[in-house]
Design a protein around this motif. Structure first.
Motif, PDB file in Angstrom:
ATOM      1  N   PRO A  58      -7.345  17.789  58.204  1.00 28.52           N
ATOM      2  CA  PRO A  58      -7.424  17.277  58.752  1.00 28.52           C
ATOM      3  C   PRO A  58     -10.313  17.545  58.952  1.00 28.52           C
ATOM      4  CG  PRO A  58      -6.990  19.243  60.438  1.00 28.52           C
ATOM      5  CD  PRO A  58      -6.996  19.089  58.606  1.00 28.52           C
ATOM      6  N   THR A  65     -11.429  18.117  62.936  1.00 26.81           N
ATOM      7  CA  THR A  65     -10.655  18.854  63.826  1.00 26.81           C
ATOM      8  C   THR A  65     -12.212  19.905  64.904  1.00 26.81           C
ATOM      9  OG1 THR A  65     -11.921  20.769  62.394  1.00 26.81           O
ATOM     10  CG2 THR A  65      -9.754  20.181  62.050  1.00 26.81           C
ATOM     11  N   ASP A 121      -1.954  16.169  66.458  1.00 27.35           N
ATOM     12  CA  ASP A 121      -1.482  15.416  65.307  1.00 27.35           C
ATOM     13  C   ASP A 121      -0.784  13.789  66.296  1.00 27.35           C
ATOM     14  OD1 ASP A 121       0.847  15.948  67.047  1.00 27.35           O
ATOM     15  OD2 ASP A 121       1.666  17.003  65.561  1.00 27.35           O
TER      16      ASP A 121
END
Length: 412
Positions: free
Chosen positions: A240, A243, A284
């Motif tokens: 990702p 972050t 998430d």
């Protein structure tokens, strides 16, 4: 010389006798239905002199028997198969062994990695043309007992046959328009196939880049990287980009799984209870909190929610196999989400399962329910699902979901 001839005769007789014994003890089941692939003559008996004067056009026919060694290639290429006809009764056809099978129509694309020799008939009648790795369109797949399936391809030469030999075939892919791009904002895995599992920790890793897509299957895209590598990528197997940098220690009170990416499918190994140092975290779409830590496997992720449970809902362990992540309820009562298949019952094979998704309140009362099913699931699969509730009212608040009536389907 006489000794050699005698020896050869003995060997041949022994081989023939062995084959006869094998044929008497065991033989594969003759398909109940076979597909005649071209115009085929009918015979009153398994003899070329008994031609009935009639022929059948390409079609599916029911079988009524076959010569004893119809499956054995050592007894000749053409085999006698008895079939049912509506006007002549049972008749015989003399067809090539590779053509004893049934054609299942398809209208889809295949991703083939490797050479594709094109044949006029299954496994013979080579056209002299060979395709290299590419996305091809198939009209059907021809299944045959004790032989590899063969695909009927739509080519510039017309309909031709392709039987994989050293080539990898991925079915059910979709072509995408030339303007489709895949934006990888973090390092990502490049897989040989768009499989949800198993995660391959030694798969090629590629740098962040924008890629042109060739094909799609689920949330995987077939791409060619800037340095010419070909493979499949998914944003679920991408580090990702958003972050949060942190600098904290986390006490793991029990054995904890580590993952290559912040998703349940990228499992690497367990770590023993210990204190670990986290340098980044991310949430998430389901509300789970993931922390990035340094391990002997390099940077890895742990799932570490404060309540130790998966959010927004981990189905109670009444079935022991499935975690469900429902996400949205639309105006038409549709719930969509993902199923994470932790395990499957022993001996159930790789089939699917049906289930009832129940919307419940805090007291466990059922507010609404939906029946649905998924197919072709395996352990560690992460697959999307949709379900339509039988009712939905704006008064439904503070609800969660659970599974009931889970019924696994054998694949054999």
């Amino acid at each position: 010389m006489k000794y050699k001839v005698a020896l050869i005769c003995v060997v041949m007789w022994t081989a023939l006798f062995s084959q006869q014994v094998i044929a008497e003890e065991w033989s594969p089941a003759l398909p109940k239905t076979i597909t005649l692939l071209h115009e085929t003559k009918l015979y009153a008996s398994p003899n070329e002199n008994s031609f009935s004067g009639a022929s059948l056009t390409p079609q599916d026919v029911q079988t009524a028997g076959a010569e004893a060694d119809w499956y054995n290639p050592f007894f000749g290429i053409q085999k006698w198969v008895k079939i049912h006809t509506s006007w002549l009764g049972d008749q015989w056809v003399h067809i090539d062994l590779p053509e004893i099978g049934w054609l299942t129509p398809r209208d889809e694309f295949l991703d083939v990695s490797g050479d594709m020799p094109l044949y006029n008939k299954p496994e013979y009648g080579y056209t002299g043309a060979t395709l290299t790795s590419q996305i091809v369109h198939t009209k059907g797949i021809f299944y045959r007992p004790m032989q590899s399936p063969t695909w009927l391809l739509d080519t510039w030469l017309g309909d031709k046959w392709f039987t994989p030999s050293g080539a990898m075939v991925i079915e059910g892919v979709s072509k995408v328009s030339p303007d489709v791009r895949v934006n990888l904002q973090g390092k990502a895995s490049l897989f040989q196939a768009p499989s949800n599992q198993p995660y391959i920790p030694y798969a090629t890793t590629i740098e962040p880049q924008i890629l042109s897509a060739i094909a799609k299957q689920g949330d995987f895209y077939k791409v060619v990287t800037s340095d010419g590598k070909s493979g499949w990528v998914s944003n679920r197997f991408e580090q990702p980009a958003d972050t949060e940098t942190i600098n904290i220690d986390i006490l793991l009170k029990e054995k904890t799984s580590i993952y290559a990416y912040p998703n349940l499918q990228s499992y690497l190994d367990p770590v023993t209870p210990q204190t670990v140092h986290a340098k980044a975290k991310v949430n998430d779409i389901w509300g789970n909190t993931w922390f990035q830590i340094q391990t002997w496997r390099g940077d890895a992720w742990i799932l570490h929610n404060e309540d130790t449970e998966l959010n927004p809902n981990k189905i109670p362990n009444t079935n022991g196999y499935i975690d469900v992540f429902p996400k949205t309820i639309s105006g038409d009562k549709t719930v969509w989400g993902r199923l994470y298949v932790v395990n499957l019952p022993q001996y159930e094979g790789y089939g699917g399962f049906s289930f009832t998704l129940q919307m419940i309140d805090k007291q466990g009362n059922v507010l609404a329910s939906a029946e649905t099913s998924v197919n072709g699931v395996r352990p560690n699969d992460d697959i999307p699902f949709t379900a339509v509730l039988d009712r939905f009212d704006e008064s439904f608040t503070n609800y969660t979901f659970r599974l009931s009536d889970v019924k696994f389907i054998r694949s054999y």
